[in-house]
Design a protein around this motif. Sequence first.
Motif, PDB file in Angstrom:
ATOM      1  N   GLY A   1     -21.846 -11.049  42.772  1.00 26.38           N
ATOM      2  CA  GLY A   1     -21.781  -9.947  41.822  1.00 26.38           C
ATOM      3  C   GLY A   1     -20.662 -10.084  40.808  1.00 26.38           C
ATOM      4  N   CYS A   2     -20.008 -11.227  40.779  1.00 32.29           N
ATOM      5  CA  CYS A   2     -18.839 -11.406  39.912  1.00 32.29           C
ATOM      6  C   CYS A   2     -19.245 -12.029  38.576  1.00 32.29           C
ATOM      7  CB  CYS A   2     -17.803 -12.285  40.615  1.00 32.29           C
ATOM      8  SG  CYS A   2     -16.282 -12.451  39.677  1.00 32.29           S
TER       9      CYS A   2
ATOM     10  N   CYS B   1     -13.472  -4.641  38.494  1.00 26.40           N
ATOM     11  CA  CYS B   1     -14.655  -3.762  38.429  1.00 26.40           C
ATOM     12  C   CYS B   1     -15.044  -3.236  39.808  1.00 26.40           C
ATOM     13  CB  CYS B   1     -15.825  -4.493  37.786  1.00 26.40           C
ATOM     14  SG  CYS B   1     -16.524  -5.836  38.792  1.00 26.40           S
TER      15      CYS B   1
ATOM     16  N   THR C   1     -16.934  -4.545  42.039  1.00 25.83           N
ATOM     17  CA  THR C   1     -18.255  -4.931  42.528  1.00 25.83           C
ATOM     18  C   THR C   1     -18.134  -5.750  43.803  1.00 25.83           C
ATOM     19  OG1 THR C   1     -19.150  -4.923  40.291  1.00 25.83           O
ATOM     20  CG2 THR C   1     -20.404  -6.133  41.944  1.00 25.83           C
TER      21      THR C   1
ATOM     22  N   ARG D   1     -19.523  -4.823  47.698  1.00 27.24           N
ATOM     23  CA  ARG D   1     -20.488  -5.683  48.387  1.00 27.24           C
ATOM     24  C   ARG D   1     -19.949  -6.284  49.682  1.00 27.24           C
ATOM     25  NH1 ARG D   1     -24.138  -8.848  44.090  1.00 27.24           N
ATOM     26  NH2 ARG D   1     -24.636  -7.060  42.791  1.00 27.24           N
TER      27      ARG D   1
END
Length: 187
Positions: free
Chosen positions: A43-44, A81, A83, A87
């Motif tokens: 997700g990066c 962020c 994310t 996760r």
Amino acid sequence: MATAVLRLPAGETALDPGFPEEVARLSGQPLELCFQCQKCASGCYPTQEGDYTPNQIMRLIQYGARDAVLQSRTIWLCTSCETCGLRCPNGIRMAEVMDVLREMAVAGGISPSGETAPLFHRLFLGEVRATGRVQETMLMMKFKLRTGNLFSDVDLGWRLFRRGKLPLLPRLKKDPAVRQIFQRTGG
């Protein structure tokens, strides 16, 4: 006694066995729980521009590869962020880890060659420390002067100024809460 080294594509790096504990203590994150599921990397978004993915940074920390991590471009590209932290099945907040790594790099005077993010980071914090807020015009002028690109974005600056998005004079209002934050963190 020989120093342990890790071979990386960029070369060899010495291993510091105390580095993982130091990062864990400063970040407050359970780094030992990372089992390399790579959900953080999936997700990066800045990963495409960095030299390592978040899980690779985590593994380098676990190995004790202080120099490789603190000289990494990736720690400066992280936008916090969250994310990756959302996760992570073990609840490791990688943004907290990246923030600590940036602070360690700044404190040690370490930055990747050609990277201007550490300079911007220092100037940004200096503005907040001095005025309690960020005065964008002064920050950008200082940054542009230091990087030698003073006139590279004049057209963009003019458009922002015309729309009232880039004030010339700062609104100086020192906030005691900001001063307390810097005092608490030793900054």
